[in-house]
Scaffold this motif. Structure first.
Motif, short mmCIF file in Angstrom:
data_model
loop_
_atom_site.label_atom_id
_atom_site.label_comp_id
_atom_site.label_asym_id
_atom_site.label_seq_id
_atom_site.Cartn_x
_atom_site.Cartn_y
_atom_site.Cartn_z
N ARG A 142 0.85 -1.22 -0.08
CA ARG A 142 0.01 0.04 0.08
C ARG A 142 0.74 1.13 -0.01
N GLY A 143 1.83 1.28 0.80
CA GLY A 143 2.79 2.35 0.69
C GLY A 143 3.33 2.57 -0.47
N ARG A 144 4.08 1.64 -0.95
CA ARG A 144 4.60 1.84 -2.37
C ARG A 144 3.80 2.24 -3.47
N ARG A 145 2.48 1.76 -3.33
CA ARG A 145 1.56 2.01 -4.48
C ARG A 145 1.00 3.55 -4.21
N TRP A 146 1.00 4.17 -2.90
CA TRP A 146 0.84 5.36 -2.64
C TRP A 146 1.82 6.33 -3.14
N PHE A 147 2.95 5.98 -2.67
CA PHE A 147 4.18 6.68 -3.41
C PHE A 147 4.36 6.95 -4.83
N THR A 148 4.19 5.89 -5.39
CA THR A 148 4.35 5.87 -7.05
C THR A 148 3.16 6.83 -7.64
N SER A 149 1.97 6.72 -6.98
CA SER A 149 0.88 7.50 -7.39
C SER A 149 0.85 8.94 -7.39
N LEU A 150 1.93 9.51 -6.46
CA LEU A 150 2.07 10.91 -6.13
C LEU A 150 2.88 11.45 -7.45
N SER A 151 3.56 10.76 -8.10
CA SER A 151 4.43 11.33 -9.32
C SER A 151 3.49 11.45 -10.70
N GLU A 152 2.50 10.74 -10.62
CA GLU A 152 1.51 10.57 -11.61
C GLU A 152 0.40 11.48 -11.59
N GLY A 153 0.47 12.52 -12.57
CA GLY A 153 -0.78 13.69 -12.70
C GLY A 153 -0.33 14.96 -11.82
N THR A 154 -1.30 15.39 -11.38
CA THR A 154 -1.31 16.70 -10.85
C THR A 154 -0.91 16.29 -9.18
N PHE A 155 0.15 17.11 -8.76
CA PHE A 155 0.36 16.87 -7.28
C PHE A 155 -0.10 18.41 -6.30
#
Length: 241
Positions: free
Chosen positions: A215-228
């Motif tokens: 869950r943590g790795r998926r969350w971190f990866t998602s932050l770099s995708e799209g608007t932050f």
């Protein structure tokens, strides 16, 4: 952990310096001055008849501060701890502590030490984040909340010190003059990762079992995708002696 985003960082620093109203001939101290980036402005304000003292306990920071200010005759760099400042009692007209109290052992003791070294009529400026207000936008809101909880409870010693600044200043014997809250905003993922420790702190949270690894790795990866988007509240307090 929490460093202000560039624009908001400059704004709150400028406002704090203006409120401190450093005058020619005065003695000013920057407690936890780090590499000395904030020392040139008060040095210009105190002029040739004044003194600006930068205090830090980190040898690397002291070396950089001395290098940065070597051409500023008004500046003195001194090694010392915030709990035992290397200045004479009652000798300081202006004092600043910027994002340092969240790291010290006892913030109240540091403010008591400041009260001891300042003169009657002196002004002190304090600026600290409130880590509980750290918000990171993600579809997995639960993990964002878990990240904030972990960071404030396990990473930063006094994460919520911002909200307590005015109360602590009064308890130390100062009179609170001004309280300001600003909200640095991060729109760049890489910049936020560097300054907020998103990846570093998440990895630590995973290793210590606070957040599930997948869950943590998926969350971190998602932050770099799209608007932050990420932000937090920074509190500045100016008090008089």
């Amino acid at each position: 952990m929490l460093r202000a985003a560039a624009g908001a960082g400059r704004d709150y620093k400028r406002e704090l310096m203006d409120l401190l109203d450093v005058q020619p001939g005065q003695t000013a101290i920057d407690v936890g001055c780090g590499p000395g980036a904030d020392l040139p402005e008060p040095a210009e304000r105190v002029g040739v008849s004044g003194t600006v003292i930068g205090v830090d306990r980190d040898p690397a920071m002291l070396t950089e501060a001395r290098r940065r200010t070597r051409d500023l005759s008004a500046v003195e760099i001194r090694e010392g701890d915030a709990h035992c400042l290397p200045v004479m009692p009652g000798s300081v007209d202006r004092a600043k502590i910027d994002r340092v109290l969240m790291h010290v052992a006892e913030p109240v003791d540091v403010l008591a030490q400041l009260h001891s070294v300042t003169r009657p009529g002196a002004l002190i400026g304090l600026a600290e984040p409130d880590g509980d207000t750290l918000t990171v936008d993600a579809e997995d809101l639960g993990t964002s909340r878990a990240f904030t909880r972990y960071t404030t409870s396990e990473v930063v010693r006094h994460a919520a010190i911002g909200r307590s600044l005015a109360r602590h200043a009064e308890q130390a014997g100062f009179t609170v003059e001004t309280v300001i809250a600003t909200t640095p905003v991060f729109l760049d993922f890489q910049g936020a990762d560097h300054t907020l420790g998103l990846g570093r702190n998440m990895q630590q949270a995973i290793q210590e079992g606070h957040i599930d690894e997948e869950r943590g790795r998926r969350w971190f990866t998602s932050l770099s995708e799209g608007t932050f988007f990420a932000s937090f509240m920074l509190v500045s307090v100016v008090s008089s002696r």
